[in-house]
Motif scaffolding. Structure first.
Motif, PDB file in Angstrom:
ATOM      1  N   GLY A  20      27.296  -9.946  12.367  1.00  0.00           N
ATOM      2  CA  GLY A  20      28.201  -8.824  12.527  1.00  0.00           C
ATOM      3  C   GLY A  20      27.379  -8.477  13.890  1.00  0.00           C
ATOM      4  O   GLY A  20      26.221  -8.304  14.202  1.00  0.00           O
ATOM      5  N   PHE A  22      28.124  -5.129  15.489  1.00  0.00           N
ATOM      6  CA  PHE A  22      28.700  -3.718  15.730  1.00  0.00           C
ATOM      7  C   PHE A  22      27.274  -3.226  16.448  1.00  0.00           C
ATOM      8  O   PHE A  22      26.253  -3.590  16.034  1.00  0.00           O
ATOM      9  CB  PHE A  22      28.588  -3.059  14.475  1.00  0.00           C
ATOM     10  N   ASP A  45      31.513 -11.682  13.066  1.00  0.00           N
ATOM     11  CA  ASP A  45      32.374 -10.732  12.857  1.00  0.00           C
ATOM     12  C   ASP A  45      32.220  -9.740  14.194  1.00  0.00           C
ATOM     13  O   ASP A  45      31.318  -8.916  14.320  1.00  0.00           O
ATOM     14  CB  ASP A  45      32.064  -9.963  11.620  1.00  0.00           C
ATOM     15  N   SER A 139      40.369  -3.362   6.607  1.00  0.00           N
ATOM     16  CA  SER A 139      38.926  -2.891   6.513  1.00  0.00           C
ATOM     17  C   SER A 139      38.969  -1.226   6.128  1.00  0.00           C
ATOM     18  O   SER A 139      39.798  -0.793   6.610  1.00  0.00           O
ATOM     19  CB  SER A 139      38.114  -3.131   7.562  1.00  0.00           C
ATOM     20  N   ASN A 140      38.004  -1.147   5.398  1.00  0.00           N
ATOM     21  CA  ASN A 140      38.010   0.326   4.970  1.00  0.00           C
ATOM     22  C   ASN A 140      39.150   1.125   4.086  1.00  0.00           C
ATOM     23  O   ASN A 140      39.569   2.153   3.952  1.00  0.00           O
ATOM     24  CB  ASN A 140      37.587   1.399   6.053  1.00  0.00           C
ATOM     25  N   GLN A 161      37.191  -5.308   4.044  1.00  0.00           N
ATOM     26  CA  GLN A 161      36.001  -5.228   4.630  1.00  0.00           C
ATOM     27  C   GLN A 161      35.539  -3.961   4.321  1.00  0.00           C
ATOM     28  O   GLN A 161      36.091  -2.890   5.228  1.00  0.00           O
ATOM     29  CB  GLN A 161      35.833  -5.700   5.907  1.00  0.00           C
ATOM     30  N   GLY A 188      27.578  -2.688   6.785  1.00  0.00           N
ATOM     31  CA  GLY A 188      26.396  -2.110   6.268  1.00  0.00           C
ATOM     32  C   GLY A 188      25.628  -2.766   5.266  1.00  0.00           C
ATOM     33  O   GLY A 188      25.240  -1.905   4.431  1.00  0.00           O
ATOM     34  N   LEU A 190      23.040  -3.994   4.615  1.00  0.00           N
ATOM     35  CA  LEU A 190      21.404  -3.450   4.501  1.00  0.00           C
ATOM     36  C   LEU A 190      21.435  -1.802   4.695  1.00  0.00           C
ATOM     37  O   LEU A 190      20.117  -1.352   5.001  1.00  0.00           O
ATOM     38  CB  LEU A 190      20.666  -4.053   5.591  1.00  0.00           C
ATOM     39  N   GLN A 192      22.430  -0.092   7.103  1.00  0.00           N
ATOM     40  CA  GLN A 192      22.523   0.182   8.423  1.00  0.00           C
ATOM     41  C   GLN A 192      20.819   0.789   8.860  1.00  0.00           C
ATOM     42  O   GLN A 192      20.746   1.414   9.854  1.00  0.00           O
ATOM     43  CB  GLN A 192      23.450   1.178   8.905  1.00  0.00           C
ATOM     44  N   GLU A 241      15.360 -14.768   9.393  1.00  0.00           N
ATOM     45  CA  GLU A 241      15.002 -14.178   8.241  1.00  0.00           C
ATOM     46  C   GLU A 241      16.350 -13.904   7.421  1.00  0.00           C
ATOM     47  O   GLU A 241      16.384 -14.598   6.196  1.00  0.00           O
ATOM     48  CB  GLU A 241      14.422 -12.947   8.452  1.00  0.00           C
ATOM     49  N   ASN A 242      17.062 -13.442   7.925  1.00  0.00           N
ATOM     50  CA  ASN A 242      18.393 -13.105   7.151  1.00  0.00           C
ATOM     51  C   ASN A 242      19.363 -14.423   6.856  1.00  0.00           C
ATOM     52  O   ASN A 242      20.016 -14.288   5.825  1.00  0.00           O
ATOM     53  CB  ASN A 242      19.240 -12.013   7.981  1.00  0.00           C
TER      54      ASN A 242
END
Ligand code: NAD
Length: 275
Positions: A20, A22, A45, A139-140, A161, A188, A190, A192, A241-242
């Motif tokens: 992502g 953002f 994204d 989304s949302n 999303q 979000g 993690l 954020q 890592e992710n």
């Protein structure tokens, strides 16, 4: 490394793990997305409002990766809701991304006070018919918004999303989505970095037991819960890592312990309040 794919309700598939962008600064976006593609991410994204579609497009073009190996999502911003404004907005996004079509186009927020989301959804159906996106979603959206677009159109959104992480697992919405065939994407994922998710005992303990980082444990919790996830990081080491989450599994007990962290706690805005 092979990222699992999820089959959406329209028959198309989406890589379950992506990247992502953002709050990735426009001038840094090409470098950061290029890093993500080199690490192995193939699902990006973005959104018109992030202001970085040009950088995403440049990174895609420079990568030389065949278009059909990439999965690109962008989103219709709130002030562009409507029919003609949505048509214009997707054209502008495609121009910035240097693409003929995206894989997934989303209505970014429902903005119920303006009451344009159903009209916008019907516009997204036409945008898909015109070949400018493969799949369409939202989304949302909360349950009431989803019910309205399902009743008022001939398309069930492919995805919703939503903010989703262990402290805000959105169980009622996920149950509704499962029943109607809507895939859930977590934003979000993690938290954020806005609260100390990583030192919460079930996450920290699973990380210690498995020899993994807390972030990897949280991403694994999303993946094993059937959620599509695209954590963001500007750091190439964290991107790697992710992405390195396919050589271990959380046990059922570890998943349950993380499920129990539900605090019904948002880190972002309530969908009714975003205009
Ligand atoms: P996130 O939960 O992915 O958190 C990102 C932050 O987590 C980073 O800034 C970094 O500080 C930290 N982080 C990342 N990897 C880490 C690691 N391995 N170890 C420690 N810390 C780490 O939050 P996000 O970026 O808001 O969400 C992911 C994506 O979801 C966004 O980039 C965007 O594409 C999308 N999104 C959508 C909406 C929406 O309204 N539809 C809203 C927000 C985000």
């Amino acid at each position: 490394m092979t990222v699992p794919h999820i089959t959406l309700n329209d028959g198309f598939t989406i890589p379950q793990l992506g990247f992502g962008v953002f709050r990735v600064e426009p001038e840094e976006t090409e470098r950061i997305v290029s890093d993500a593609l080199e690490v192995g991410y193939r699902h990006i994204d973005t959104a018109a409002i992030y202001g970085n579609e040009i950088g995403v497009g440049r990174a895609i073009a420079a990568s030389g990766i065949p278009r059909d190996e990439l999965y690109i999502t962008t989103k219709l911003w709130n002030s562009d809701q409507g029919t003609q404004s949505a048509f214009d907005a997707v054209d502008l996004s495609l121009e910035k991304l240097q693409l003929e079509r995206v894989d997934l186009y989303l209505i970014h927020w429902p903005v119920p006070k303006r009451d344009l989301y159903l009209e916008s959804w019907l516009a997204l159906e036409q945008i898909r018919e015109n070949g400018k996106t493969t799949s369409i979603g939202v989304s949302n959206f909360q349950i009431e918004h989803l019910e309205r677009v399902i009743a008022g159109s001939s398309t069930v959104p492919a995805v919703d999303q939503i903010e989703l992480h262990p402290a805000f697992p959105q169980l009622p919405l996920r149950t509704f989505a499962r029943g109607t065939g809507i895939a859930i994407e977590a934003w979000g994922p993690l938290g954020q970095g806005k609260y100390d998710l990583f030192s919460m005992a079930p996450i920290a303990e699973a990380a210690a037991e498995l020899g993994k980082t807390p972030a990897q444990v949280v991403i694994r919790w999303h993946l094993q819960s059937g959620i599509i996830v695209f954590p963001k990081s500007n750091s190439r080491a964290r991107m790697a890592e992710n992405f390195d989450v396919f050589d271990f599994e959380l046990s059922a007990a570890q998943i349950s312990a993380i499920d129990a962290l539900d605090e019904n706690m948002r880190v972002g805005s309530h969908p009714d309040e975003v205009s």
